[in-house]
Design a protein around this motif. Structure first.
Motif, PDB file in Angstrom:
ATOM      1  N   ARG A 127       0.842  -1.203   0.000  1.00 59.44           N
ATOM      2  CA  ARG A 127       0.000   0.000   0.000  1.00 59.44           C
ATOM      3  C   ARG A 127       0.874   1.249   0.000  1.00 59.44           C
ATOM      4  N   VAL A 128       1.914   1.241   0.804  1.00 61.42           N
ATOM      5  CA  VAL A 128       2.826   2.389   0.868  1.00 61.42           C
ATOM      6  C   VAL A 128       3.506   2.606  -0.481  1.00 61.42           C
ATOM      7  N   PHE A 129       3.975   1.542  -1.095  1.00 62.32           N
ATOM      8  CA  PHE A 129       4.611   1.626  -2.410  1.00 62.32           C
ATOM      9  C   PHE A 129       3.662   2.231  -3.439  1.00 62.32           C
ATOM     10  N   ASP A 130       2.403   1.793  -3.416  1.00 56.86           N
ATOM     11  CA  ASP A 130       1.417   2.291  -4.380  1.00 56.86           C
ATOM     12  C   ASP A 130       1.093   3.771  -4.144  1.00 56.86           C
ATOM     13  N   VAL A 131       1.029   4.195  -2.874  1.00 56.69           N
ATOM     14  CA  VAL A 131       0.790   5.609  -2.576  1.00 56.69           C
ATOM     15  C   VAL A 131       1.943   6.462  -3.103  1.00 56.69           C
ATOM     16  N   ASP A 132       3.166   5.987  -2.918  1.00 51.74           N
ATOM     17  CA  ASP A 132       4.329   6.722  -3.420  1.00 51.74           C
ATOM     18  C   ASP A 132       4.223   6.916  -4.932  1.00 51.74           C
ATOM     19  N   ALA A 133       3.878   5.854  -5.651  1.00 62.34           N
ATOM     20  CA  ALA A 133       3.735   5.952  -7.110  1.00 62.34           C
ATOM     21  C   ALA A 133       2.602   6.905  -7.484  1.00 62.34           C
ATOM     22  N   GLU A 134       1.492   6.844  -6.764  1.00 61.98           N
ATOM     23  CA  GLU A 134       0.352   7.726  -7.042  1.00 61.98           C
ATOM     24  C   GLU A 134       0.737   9.192  -6.895  1.00 61.98           C
ATOM     25  N   VAL A 135       1.391   9.538  -5.804  1.00 61.51           N
ATOM     26  CA  VAL A 135       1.720  10.940  -5.534  1.00 61.51           C
ATOM     27  C   VAL A 135       2.727  11.468  -6.545  1.00 61.51           C
ATOM     28  N   PHE A 136       3.736  10.677  -6.877  1.00 71.25           N
ATOM     29  CA  PHE A 136       4.792  11.197  -7.734  1.00 71.25           C
ATOM     30  C   PHE A 136       4.414  11.214  -9.214  1.00 71.25           C
ATOM     31  N   ARG A 137       3.225  10.736  -9.546  1.00 67.64           N
ATOM     32  CA  ARG A 137       2.738  10.942 -10.913  1.00 67.64           C
ATOM     33  C   ARG A 137       2.383  12.406 -11.160  1.00 67.64           C
ATOM     34  N   ASP A 138       2.275  13.199 -10.104  1.00 65.68           N
ATOM     35  CA  ASP A 138       2.036  14.639 -10.240  1.00 65.68           C
ATOM     36  C   ASP A 138       3.325  15.411 -10.496  1.00 65.68           C
ATOM     37  N   HIS A 139       4.464  14.774 -10.395  1.00 68.68           N
ATOM     38  CA  HIS A 139       5.741  15.470 -10.391  1.00 68.68           C
ATOM     39  C   HIS A 139       6.426  15.407 -11.751  1.00 68.68           C
ATOM     40  N   TRP A 140       7.471  16.207 -11.900  1.00 66.22           N
ATOM     41  CA  TRP A 140       8.289  16.218 -13.109  1.00 66.22           C
ATOM     42  C   TRP A 140       9.050  14.901 -13.205  1.00 66.22           C
ATOM     43  N   GLY A 141       9.128  14.355 -14.407  1.00 70.65           N
ATOM     44  CA  GLY A 141       9.872  13.120 -14.603  1.00 70.65           C
ATOM     45  C   GLY A 141       8.942  11.951 -14.819  1.00 70.65           C
ATOM     46  N   ASP A 142       9.328  10.800 -14.273  1.00 70.41           N
ATOM     47  CA  ASP A 142       8.528   9.597 -14.462  1.00 70.41           C
ATOM     48  C   ASP A 142       8.416   8.843 -13.143  1.00 70.41           C
ATOM     49  N   VAL A 143       7.484   7.916 -13.103  1.00 67.93           N
ATOM     50  CA  VAL A 143       7.265   7.064 -11.943  1.00 67.93           C
ATOM     51  C   VAL A 143       7.418   5.617 -12.379  1.00 67.93           C
ATOM     52  N   ASP A 144       8.219   4.870 -11.664  1.00 67.88           N
ATOM     53  CA  ASP A 144       8.403   3.458 -11.964  1.00 67.88           C
ATOM     54  C   ASP A 144       7.605   2.638 -10.955  1.00 67.88           C
ATOM     55  N   ALA A 145       6.466   2.129 -11.383  1.00 68.36           N
ATOM     56  CA  ALA A 145       5.637   1.278 -10.534  1.00 68.36           C
ATOM     57  C   ALA A 145       5.603  -0.149 -11.064  1.00 68.36           C
ATOM     58  N   SER A 146       6.631  -0.535 -11.800  1.00 69.07           N
ATOM     59  CA  SER A 146       6.698  -1.847 -12.425  1.00 69.07           C
ATOM     60  C   SER A 146       6.946  -2.945 -11.390  1.00 69.07           C
ATOM     61  N   ASP A 147       6.817  -4.183 -11.838  1.00 64.38           N
ATOM     62  CA  ASP A 147       7.142  -5.308 -10.968  1.00 64.38           C
ATOM     63  C   ASP A 147       8.604  -5.266 -10.538  1.00 64.38           C
ATOM     64  N   GLU A 148       9.485  -4.837 -11.461  1.00 64.27           N
ATOM     65  CA  GLU A 148      10.898  -4.738 -11.112  1.00 64.27           C
ATOM     66  C   GLU A 148      11.116  -3.702 -10.017  1.00 64.27           C
ATOM     67  N   ALA A 149      10.406  -2.574 -10.118  1.00 65.83           N
ATOM     68  CA  ALA A 149      10.537  -1.533  -9.094  1.00 65.83           C
ATOM     69  C   ALA A 149      10.060  -2.045  -7.740  1.00 65.83           C
ATOM     70  N   TRP A 150       8.969  -2.798  -7.732  1.00 64.53           N
ATOM     71  CA  TRP A 150       8.470  -3.373  -6.474  1.00 64.53           C
ATOM     72  C   TRP A 150       9.501  -4.326  -5.869  1.00 64.53           C
ATOM     73  N   ARG A 151      10.115  -5.165  -6.702  1.00 60.28           N
ATOM     74  CA  ARG A 151      11.134  -6.082  -6.176  1.00 60.28           C
ATOM     75  C   ARG A 151      12.342  -5.323  -5.648  1.00 60.28           C
ATOM     76  N   ARG A 152      12.744  -4.258  -6.342  1.00 64.44           N
ATOM     77  CA  ARG A 152      13.845  -3.432  -5.817  1.00 64.44           C
ATOM     78  C   ARG A 152      13.475  -2.848  -4.466  1.00 64.44           C
ATOM     79  N   PHE A 153      12.253  -2.366  -4.376  1.00 65.16           N
ATOM     80  CA  PHE A 153      11.787  -1.695  -3.162  1.00 65.16           C
ATOM     81  C   PHE A 153      11.829  -2.632  -1.960  1.00 65.16           C
ATOM     82  N   VAL A 154      11.263  -3.820  -2.102  1.00 60.76           N
ATOM     83  CA  VAL A 154      11.180  -4.712  -0.940  1.00 60.76           C
ATOM     84  C   VAL A 154      12.535  -5.296  -0.566  1.00 60.76           C
ATOM     85  N   ALA A 155      13.455  -5.403  -1.535  1.00 56.89           N
ATOM     86  CA  ALA A 155      14.766  -5.992  -1.250  1.00 56.89           C
ATOM     87  C   ALA A 155      15.819  -4.964  -0.861  1.00 56.89           C
ATOM     88  N   SER A 156      15.538  -3.688  -1.066  1.00 56.94           N
ATOM     89  CA  SER A 156      16.547  -2.657  -0.843  1.00 56.94           C
ATOM     90  C   SER A 156      16.928  -2.525   0.629  1.00 56.94           C
TER      91      SER A 156
END
Length: 323
Positions: A194-223
């Motif tokens: 849920r936290v990961f998804d909120v982060d992706a939702e909010v940063f879609r308003d920002h300059w640049g891009d948002v990576d909400a892919s499966d790879e990004a999720w795996r990076r997030f939980v393993a980091s």
């Protein structure tokens, strides 16, 4: 004495995790030369490169060597930006003592040729949307900026790293009425998602891009930087929804001191303009202090339309480096 003999730059493919210690050494030397506090680690690189998004390990990464020594590396990947463009994005890191010897030029030449290849394969998928090339540069690397300027790049955005030099005298900014901070258990994978998804939702308003892919999720939980026990997540008491969050972590800085990173500062649209970000940031400073941090740091887009830089400076952060 004459000038030292010229040694040709050799670019070779990436060999996997065996390259990571040398890549981290290059990265940290480049960061130190730019005055940047954040430190790269082999552990974080192992996680990131095992889960890259839209990056071909064999075709999109090159290691630069001079006389058998790793002195630089470059990587590119692609992303779809919040503003609609397809961007082909590049980073290049070169040892400060190896600059002005053709290393950056060789890496950029490889990257621009690869950009051309990718554009040719993407045109059908992208349609009429623009395709742009993006390069990220550490702010004090004037040679890199000049090189990119010669190849048609123009400066589009500045980001900054900010530091609060100590964690004394943290101001008291209580949460607005109707919100509460709840602890997040490291084993609660559903809540962490849920936290990961909120982060992706909010940063879609920002300059640049948002990576909400499966790879990004795996990076997030393993980091190693994902430390839920330090997060400050505010919930709407009435609905149970996450209203805002800061995903704090503590890591060693380049000077060896523990740094409390108050990062991924995100408030969802319905909850903005209520003082929630300020309250969460004050709470985050106290939390990383409790966890042993000697100072606090964060990154910011200096063009952020919500005047994020003003907020951070009002809580004692100061710019130490630019990107």
């Amino acid at each position: 004495m004459g000038a030292p003999p010229t040694v040709a730059v050799r670019l070779r493919p990436y060999r996997g995790r065996v390259d990571h210690p040398a890549m981290v050494e290059v990265n940290n030397a480049a960061r130190a030369a730019a005055g940047i506090v954040e430190r790269a680690t082999v552990e974080s690189l192992d996680v990131d490169y095992a889960n890259l998004t839209n990056c071909d390990l064999e075709r999109d990464i090159r290691i630069a060597e001079l006389d058998g020594r790793t002195v630089g590396f470059g990587r590119l990947w692609w992303a779809d930006r919040n503003s609609g463009e397809r961007s082909i994005e590049t980073i290049c890191r070169v040892m400060p003592d190896a600059r002005r010897r053709g290393v950056g030029s060789a890496l950029l030449a490889f990257q621009l040729a690869r950009v051309d290849e990718l554009v040719a394969t993407m045109r059908t998928d992208v349609g009429d949307r623009p395709i742009i090339a993006v390069a990220y540069v550490l702010g004090r690397d004037e040679g890199a900026l000049r090189l990119l300027d010669r190849h048609g790049f123009t400066l589009a955005r500045r980001h900054a790293e900010l530091v609060r030099a100590d964690l004394a005298d943290i101001p008291d900014h209580p949460l607005p009425a109707g919100f509460e901070i709840r602890p997040i258990e490291p084993a609660d994978r559903t809540m962490i998602r849920r936290v990961f998804d909120v982060d992706a939702e909010v940063f879609r308003d920002h300059w640049g891009d948002v990576d909400a892919s499966d790879e990004a999720w795996r990076r997030f939980v393993a980091s190693p930087e994902t430390q839920p026990e330090l997060w400050q997540v505010a919930f709407d008491r009435g609905t149970g929804e996450i209203a805002g969050q800061i995903l704090n972590f503590v890591a060693e800085g380049l000077d060896g001191r523990p740094v409390g990173w108050t990062e991924s500062i995100a408030v969802r649209r319905p909850y903005r303009r209520r003082g929630l970000a300020r309250a969460l940031l004050a709470a985050s400073l106290r939390r990383v202090r409790e966890a042993g941090a000697a100072c606090a740091a964060l990154g910011v887009d200096t063009g952020n339309e919500n005047r994020a830089l003003d907020l951070y400076e009002s809580l004692g952060f100061r710019i130490v480096a630019e990107f």
